[in-house]
Design a protein around this motif. Structure first.
Motif, mmCIF file in Angstrom:
data_model
loop_
_atom_site.group_PDB
_atom_site.id
_atom_site.type_symbol
_atom_site.label_atom_id
_atom_site.label_comp_id
_atom_site.label_asym_id
_atom_site.label_seq_id
_atom_site.Cartn_x
_atom_site.Cartn_y
_atom_site.Cartn_z
ATOM 1 N N PRO A 1 -8.674 20.286 10.650
ATOM 2 C CA PRO A 1 -9.800 20.092 11.615
ATOM 3 C C PRO A 1 -9.438 19.169 12.830
ATOM 4 C CG PRO A 1 -10.437 19.652 9.151
ATOM 5 C CD PRO A 1 -8.756 19.704 8.979
ATOM 6 N N ALA A 2 -8.365 18.644 12.941
ATOM 7 C CA ALA A 2 -8.100 17.763 13.977
ATOM 8 C C ALA A 2 -7.209 18.553 15.134
ATOM 9 C CB ALA A 2 -7.677 16.313 13.576
ATOM 10 N N ILE A 3 -6.849 19.692 14.580
ATOM 11 C CA ILE A 3 -5.847 20.406 15.240
ATOM 12 C C ILE A 3 -5.915 20.509 16.685
ATOM 13 C CG2 ILE A 3 -6.361 22.692 15.027
ATOM 14 C CD1 ILE A 3 -3.361 23.378 14.088
ATOM 15 N N TYR A 4 -7.308 20.609 17.218
ATOM 16 C CA TYR A 4 -7.551 20.872 18.565
ATOM 17 C C TYR A 4 -7.367 19.436 19.403
ATOM 18 C CZ TYR A 4 -10.345 21.345 22.947
ATOM 19 O OH TYR A 4 -10.917 21.367 24.037
ATOM 20 N N ARG A 5 -7.634 18.386 18.772
ATOM 21 C CA ARG A 5 -7.351 16.996 19.470
ATOM 22 C C ARG A 5 -5.977 16.716 19.370
ATOM 23 N NH1 ARG A 5 -12.058 13.757 19.223
ATOM 24 N NH2 ARG A 5 -13.854 14.777 18.109
ATOM 25 N N PHE B 1 -13.032 8.978 14.305
ATOM 26 C CA PHE B 1 -12.064 7.871 14.504
ATOM 27 C C PHE B 1 -11.291 8.532 15.577
ATOM 28 C CE2 PHE B 1 -13.713 6.493 10.750
ATOM 29 C CZ PHE B 1 -14.309 5.119 10.926
ATOM 30 N N HIS B 2 -9.923 8.437 15.299
ATOM 31 C CA HIS B 2 -8.859 9.015 15.935
ATOM 32 C C HIS B 2 -7.941 9.846 15.194
ATOM 33 C CE1 HIS B 2 -5.240 9.485 18.800
ATOM 34 N NE2 HIS B 2 -6.060 9.267 19.820
ATOM 35 N N TRP B 3 -7.292 10.956 15.652
ATOM 36 C CA TRP B 3 -6.666 11.720 14.723
ATOM 37 C C TRP B 3 -5.386 11.165 14.255
ATOM 38 C CZ3 TRP B 3 -1.365 12.546 15.424
ATOM 39 C CH2 TRP B 3 -0.912 12.449 16.775
ATOM 40 N N ARG B 4 -4.977 9.775 14.769
ATOM 41 C CA ARG B 4 -3.894 9.274 14.121
ATOM 42 C C ARG B 4 -4.260 8.572 12.817
ATOM 43 N NH1 ARG B 4 0.683 9.257 17.767
ATOM 44 N NH2 ARG B 4 -0.053 9.728 19.753
ATOM 45 N N ASP B 5 -5.312 8.110 12.665
ATOM 46 C CA ASP B 5 -5.932 7.237 11.589
ATOM 47 C C ASP B 5 -5.825 8.330 10.384
ATOM 48 O OD1 ASP B 5 -6.819 4.928 12.989
ATOM 49 O OD2 ASP B 5 -8.332 6.043 13.537
ATOM 50 N N ILE B 6 -5.586 9.643 10.572
ATOM 51 C CA ILE B 6 -5.569 10.581 9.443
ATOM 52 C C ILE B 6 -4.145 10.218 8.475
ATOM 53 C CG2 ILE B 6 -5.023 13.061 8.901
ATOM 54 C CD1 ILE B 6 -6.992 13.687 11.050
ATOM 55 N N PHE B 7 -3.413 9.959 9.640
ATOM 56 C CA PHE B 7 -1.601 9.907 9.029
ATOM 57 C C PHE B 7 -1.650 8.199 8.574
ATOM 58 C CE2 PHE B 7 -1.352 13.582 11.822
ATOM 59 C CZ PHE B 7 -0.652 14.540 10.978
ATOM 60 N N TRP B 8 -2.356 7.149 9.060
ATOM 61 C CA TRP B 8 -2.312 6.008 8.525
ATOM 62 C C TRP B 8 -2.993 6.246 7.099
ATOM 63 C CZ3 TRP B 8 1.035 3.410 10.971
ATOM 64 C CH2 TRP B 8 1.110 3.195 12.456
ATOM 65 N N SER B 9 -3.892 6.963 6.992
ATOM 66 C CA SER B 9 -4.675 6.942 5.852
ATOM 67 C C SER B 9 -3.490 7.757 4.598
ATOM 68 C CB SER B 9 -6.039 7.740 5.996
ATOM 69 O OG SER B 9 -6.830 7.028 6.900
ATOM 70 N N LEU B 10 -3.176 8.613 5.029
ATOM 71 C CA LEU B 10 -2.110 9.329 4.123
ATOM 72 C C LEU B 10 -0.889 8.494 3.966
ATOM 73 C CD1 LEU B 10 -1.815 12.934 5.956
ATOM 74 C CD2 LEU B 10 -2.993 12.552 3.945
ATOM 75 N N ALA B 11 -0.541 7.777 4.511
ATOM 76 C CA ALA B 11 0.405 6.776 4.368
ATOM 77 C C ALA B 11 -0.035 5.757 2.929
ATOM 78 C CB ALA B 11 0.943 5.939 5.479
ATOM 79 N N GLY C 1 -10.441 14.858 6.809
ATOM 80 C CA GLY C 1 -9.960 15.166 8.403
ATOM 81 C C GLY C 1 -10.921 15.438 9.266
ATOM 82 N N GLY C 2 -11.976 16.342 8.891
ATOM 83 C CA GLY C 2 -13.066 16.444 9.747
ATOM 84 C C GLY C 2 -13.799 15.333 10.191
ATOM 85 N N TYR C 3 -14.079 14.303 9.262
ATOM 86 C CA TYR C 3 -14.982 13.080 9.456
ATOM 87 C C TYR C 3 -14.127 12.138 10.385
ATOM 88 C CZ TYR C 3 -19.013 14.255 7.076
ATOM 89 O OH TYR C 3 -20.115 14.825 6.552
ATOM 90 N N ILE C 4 -12.599 11.925 9.764
ATOM 91 C CA ILE C 4 -11.864 10.847 10.562
ATOM 92 C C ILE C 4 -11.690 11.510 11.894
ATOM 93 C CG2 ILE C 4 -9.435 10.121 10.501
ATOM 94 C CD1 ILE C 4 -9.373 10.257 7.525
#
Length: 468
Positions: free
Chosen positions: A79-83, A209-219, A202-205
């Motif tokens: 969902p964040a791929i465009y950003r 927020f920012h797409w980078r926060d997706i990866f902080w959450s995954l970590a 992913g859509g809500y984050i």
């Protein structure tokens, strides 16, 4: 007299040595051949399958969480791929390639983890791979260039992939043959819940927020799984190969399973279903935004239809496959081809879902109808998945991890190709006819199910598939 005794002693020693060598060969070789009939085990008291039921299912839960990381990390990003594309200033094809590369690595890396687990330790593989996942996910979050981002995604996929192959070996260690369908169904809840939760999160984050926060959450999620493994995961495996076997020969073993009729034919239907599911997933965001004016969070919720169907299909088909196996086998042995009967229902639902989704989007019918097609598609994929994977695992008990890694390579290779095919096919043919072609290929995959059901038992009886 004494000479005769000496000769008899020598003959006895020679016979004993020959029998010892033969015993060693018999102990190691059949594991890498398909089993003609699976018999209930008589385990020792300290065998993993003698653990308490609660502990065995808790171990499986931890392994399923590791399996959950790979599909979660793939789907949460879509969902964040465009950003991401906008931040790194790359083309649509270039950003789609990050999805395909990730899927390719999910296919290749388990072959390495499988060999290490069979030669050394399953527990060590789980811990090392999960630690690799956590570190590389942090690298994705901090990436400042597309090159570094892709590199970190490669290591992230490798770290998240271990359970896809090694999990099969763990299930062999923990469960008897008549319970493995149910265990595989529950195990695949991890990989299948990932595509459900991922796009929603992913859509809500991405939106708030920012797409980078997706990866902080995954970590953070990966760190939690790593902690569970360090604290609670025991070693369940025993070495299923000779430790003096060369490393090159061991690494080539998973590839040798790609020459096995049983593995290839049993894996093709699920590989096709999984690949076409990614065809739809990769294009779904664009279709819903342009045709139905969805927001990022609404797109994430739309993935719930496919993921819910996947999870239900995997659970129900696992239990049904176990029931069919017990019903059609005696108490002394199991003819595991009976497991595959339920996959026919999966093929029918898959084709119906593909046609319904494709033409509803093409004609811009109600979004409810589109989501119903997605649900049927996911349900079909889940129903095909569990019996076919359990069959491959049962057919090669001694090298279940290697056999499953070969099957996984087929699946991920095709799933890596389909997102790249999607823009071209949809532009030239439209959704309706593209999904009609896909449904036709899915229907033809039933030929493989027919061949394995009718000839698989004969192939396993012949034991004509020697592997290194």
């Amino acid at each position: 007299m004494s000479l005769s005794v000496i000769n008899d002693t020598d003959r006895s020693h020679s016979t004993s040595s020959t029998q010892s060598v033969k015993s060693e060969i018999d102990h190691t070789d059949p594991a890498s051949k398909p089993q003609s009939q699976l018999q209930p085990q008589s385990p020792s008291d300290n065998a993993p399958c003698q653990f308490s039921a609660f502990y065995r299912w808790f171990i499986l839960f931890i392994i399923a969480l590791q399996g959950f990381l790979g599909p979660l990390s793939s789907s949460i990003y879509i969902p964040a791929i465009y950003r991401v594309k906008k931040d790194f200033n790359v083309s649509t094809t270039g950003i789609n390639a990050t999805i395909s590369i990730y899927i390719y690595i999910l296919g290749v890396a388990p072959m390495i983890w499988a060999v290490i687990s069979e030669r050394h330790s399953r527990r060590r593989v789980y811990i090392i791979s999960t630690a690799m996942y956590v570190v590389s996910t942090l690298g994705c979050a901090a990436s400042k260039s597309i090159g570094l981002f892709v590199t970190m995604r490669i290591f992230q996929a490798a770290g998240a992939s271990a359970a896809q192959a090694v999990g099969a070996g763990t299930i062999i260690d923990l469960f008897q043959v008549h319970d493995r369908g149910k265990a595989m169904g529950l195990f695949f809840l991890g990989p299948l819940v990932g595509p459900v939760i991922g796009p929603i999160a992913g859509g809500y984050i991405s939106q708030y927020f920012h797409w980078r926060d997706i990866f902080w959450s995954l970590a953070a999620v990966g760190g939690f799984v790593l902690l569970l493994m360090i604290c609670f995961l025991p070693e369940t495996g025993t070495r299923s190969v000779k430790i003096d076997e060369s490393a090159i020969k061991a690494m080539l073993r998973p590839l040798s399973f790609l020459l096995e009729k049983i593995v290839v034919l049993a894996s093709i239907p699920y590989a096709i279903a999984f690949g076409f599911m990614y065809f739809v997933i990769a294009s779904l965001s664009h279709e819903l935004i342009t045709r139905y004016h969805f927001t990022s969070s609404q797109v994430g919720l739309a993935y719930l239809a496919n993921g819910t169907g996947n999870a239900i299909g995997a659970m129900v088909s696992g239990k049904c496959a176990d029931w069919i196996l017990r019903r059609n086998s005696d108490q002394r042995s199991y003819v595991i081809e009976h497991r595959l009967s339920v996959t026919w229902l999966g093929v029918v639902l898959l084709c119906a879902g593909e046609l319904m989704y494709g033409w509803c989007v093409q004609l811009q019918l109600s979004v409810v109808a589109v989501l119903a097609g997605l649900f049927l598609l996911g349900l079909g994929v889940g129903i095909i998945q569990t019996p076919s994977n359990t069959y491959v695992m049962d057919a090669y008990e001694g090298h279940a991890a290697s056999a499953m890694s070969a099957s996984n390579l087929m699946r991920c290779t095709w799933a890596g190709c389909t997102p790249l095919m999607a823009p071209f096919m949809l532009h030239r043919m439209g959704n309706g006819w593209s999904l009609t072609v896909i449904a036709s290929v899915s229907a033809l995959s039933g030929i493989c199910i027919f061949l394995v059901q009718h000839f698989g038992h004969r192939w396993r009886n012949a034991k004509c598939h020697p592997l290194p």
